[in-house]
Motif scaffolding. Structure first.
Motif, PDB file in Angstrom:
ATOM      1  N   GLU A   1      -3.959   8.752   4.504  1.00  0.00           N
ATOM      2  CA  GLU A   1      -5.341   9.207   4.311  1.00  0.00           C
ATOM      3  C   GLU A   1      -6.347   8.222   4.908  1.00  0.00           C
ATOM      4  O   GLU A   1      -7.338   8.632   5.520  1.00  0.00           O
TER       5      GLU A   1
ATOM      6  N   ASN B   1       1.238   7.454   1.349  1.00  0.00           N
ATOM      7  CA  ASN B   1       0.303   8.572   1.418  1.00  0.00           C
ATOM      8  C   ASN B   1      -1.150   8.099   1.458  1.00  0.00           C
ATOM      9  O   ASN B   1      -1.987   8.688   2.138  1.00  0.00           O
ATOM     10  N   HIS B   2      -1.441   7.012   0.751  1.00  0.00           N
ATOM     11  CA  HIS B   2      -2.791   6.436   0.795  1.00  0.00           C
ATOM     12  C   HIS B   2      -3.077   5.889   2.197  1.00  0.00           C
ATOM     13  O   HIS B   2      -4.178   6.084   2.729  1.00  0.00           O
TER      14      HIS B   2
ATOM     15  N   MET C   1       0.846  -1.175   0.000  1.00  0.00           N
ATOM     16  CA  MET C   1       0.000   0.000   0.000  1.00  0.00           C
ATOM     17  C   MET C   1       0.894   1.241   0.000  1.00  0.00           C
ATOM     18  O   MET C   1       1.873   1.311   0.722  1.00  0.00           O
ATOM     19  N   ASP C   2       0.543   2.227  -0.796  1.00  0.00           N
ATOM     20  CA  ASP C   2       1.251   3.497  -0.869  1.00  0.00           C
ATOM     21  C   ASP C   2       1.168   4.214   0.482  1.00  0.00           C
ATOM     22  O   ASP C   2       0.106   4.251   1.114  1.00  0.00           O
TER      23      ASP C   2
END
Length: 98
Positions: A8, A4-5, A1-2
């Protein structure tokens, strides 16, 4: 998983589950996001919220936490600007966004 994602998703999770449930901490340096240092709250470690929220939600919180911080690191949030932070033992808060 990224990363920054994950930030959020964790911010949304925190708002949805009314976290943290701890009081404000005392931090030495103002945040680069908003300049505040008095609105930072330490998030509960994943093991500390087990039993206080639904099991699946606690597992999701632990997954997001482990994506953003090592096992010995702490996460926090500024309740003024709603940005997530990496906290260290010297009472410093570093941004998770680079």
């Amino acid at each position: 998983m990224d990363r920054n994602h994950a930030v959020e998703l964790l911010k949304h999770f925190i708002l949805e589950h009314d976290l943290p449930r701890k009081g404000y901490g005392s931090f030495r340096h103002p945040l680069p996001y908003c300049g505040k240092s008095d609105r930072i709250r330490e998030l509960e470690a994943p093991l500390r919220i087990n039993g206080t929220i639904h099991h699946e939600a606690a597992a999701r919180y632990a997954e997001l936490w482990s994506t953003l911080a090592a096992a010995d690191e702490l996460l926090g949030i500024c309740k003024f600007c709603q940005n997530l932070l990496l906290l260290d033992g010297s009472r410093r808060a570093a941004p998770l966004y680079q």
